[in-house]
Write an enzyme that holds these catalytic residues in place. Sequence first.
Site, mmCIF file in Angstrom:
data_model
loop_
_atom_site.group_PDB
_atom_site.id
_atom_site.type_symbol
_atom_site.label_atom_id
_atom_site.label_comp_id
_atom_site.label_asym_id
_atom_site.label_seq_id
_atom_site.Cartn_x
_atom_site.Cartn_y
_atom_site.Cartn_z
ATOM 1 N N LYS A 117 0.828 -1.213 0.000
ATOM 2 C CA LYS A 117 0.000 0.000 0.000
ATOM 3 C C LYS A 117 0.852 1.248 0.000
ATOM 4 O O LYS A 117 0.469 2.258 -0.604
ATOM 5 C CB LYS A 117 -0.969 0.000 1.192
ATOM 6 C CG LYS A 117 -2.132 -0.955 1.007
ATOM 7 C CD LYS A 117 -3.252 -0.685 2.007
ATOM 8 C CE LYS A 117 -4.392 -1.664 1.816
ATOM 9 N NZ LYS A 117 -5.389 -1.602 2.894
ATOM 10 N N LYS A 199 -6.751 -11.607 -8.313
ATOM 11 C CA LYS A 199 -7.997 -11.747 -7.572
ATOM 12 C C LYS A 199 -9.004 -10.680 -8.025
ATOM 13 O O LYS A 199 -8.615 -9.559 -8.330
ATOM 14 C CB LYS A 199 -7.656 -11.544 -6.085
ATOM 15 C CG LYS A 199 -8.732 -11.957 -5.128
ATOM 16 C CD LYS A 199 -8.224 -11.833 -3.702
ATOM 17 C CE LYS A 199 -9.359 -11.428 -2.788
ATOM 18 N NZ LYS A 199 -8.942 -11.181 -1.417
ATOM 19 N N LYS A 202 -12.774 -4.996 -5.915
ATOM 20 C CA LYS A 202 -13.698 -3.880 -6.162
ATOM 21 C C LYS A 202 -12.943 -2.590 -6.435
ATOM 22 O O LYS A 202 -13.524 -1.614 -6.867
ATOM 23 C CB LYS A 202 -14.691 -3.719 -5.012
ATOM 24 C CG LYS A 202 -14.063 -3.460 -3.655
ATOM 25 C CD LYS A 202 -15.112 -3.448 -2.544
ATOM 26 C CE LYS A 202 -14.490 -3.300 -1.188
ATOM 27 N NZ LYS A 202 -14.688 -4.379 -0.262
#
Length: 334
Positions: A117, A199, A202
């Site tokens: 991140k 994967k 969203k």
Amino acid sequence: MAETVKKKVIFSGIQPTGVFTLGNYLGALQNWVKLQDEYRCVYSVVDLHSLTVRQDPKQLRANSLNSLALLLACGIDPEKSVLFLQSHAYTHTELAWVLDCYIPFGELSRMTQFKDKSQRHPENINAGLFNYPALMAADILAYNADLVPVGVDQKQHLELTRNVAARFNGIYGDTFVVPEPYIPKEGGKIMSLADPTKKMSKSDDNPKAFISILDTPETVVKKIKSAVTDSEAEVAYREGKDGVNNLLTIYSVCSGVSIAEAEREFASAGYGDFKLAVAEAVNARLRPVREEYARLIEDKAYLTQCCRQGAERALAISSRILTKVYKKVGLVAK
Ligand code: TRP
């Protein structure tokens, strides 16, 4: 009749960042629903975790309530399970602070999600992002959860949770239950439709890569039609056929037939027909969820009432554990 065997406690959380995907539903939420009969389940919309990435306040507020409504629509029963917004239970952040003081800096630095991140958001590498696992540990430990259903991407955080629980117990005597990961028997990992080696997420920049639970039936057909497959024109589950494997998994989980049965069913079908059947199975599965969501989202009074009741029950459990922890570390009782 008195309960002879105490039900094990399950805790899990999901961030309210956008509408949940078919991957969230088939891989996690559907299992959350099933677990409610066998376990004492505590499920949280972890809104505080979302603050580690910059959010639009209006959007976050809307997403948090929508997420709660979606969980209800998927079948989480607020009478059976404790369902609440994380920020409504102050105990999580208070316990996180104490835990923070028992987690070595080095251990947090090794978290791969933190590293990923910070690479993706170099403009906002904040202390919350770094401490994220401590808050997650607090979520879990505040309920003495025995089991935590998580995907592989969260296993390292759970390992850290186990470490800090055991460390604390070692210093102060038995306080926390050391939680185990819960790996669901069925379900399956749903991959991106655009790149089936990744994967389904969203937060993917390509909206065709994922199906959201609230996509219209037409959108679902369109997205599945454009899903990446291969040039073999053979519906078979095999290594190297990631796109077809993913569609077979989706079909199998949505319609409740095994992959082998699905292979037989489509043995002589072309990809076009196969994809239509997959889309139909997805729509059949999502229809009741969409309908229930449409109903619930209009009922703001009910949603508010669910939030309140959930928070009350969450606090009843977690405040007892927080008080015990405060006492053990030497804080003066109120
Ligand atoms: N970090 C989890 C995720 O992004 C969400 C989460 C927060 C969670 N607290 C939790 C999951 C506690 C399980 C248990 O997926």
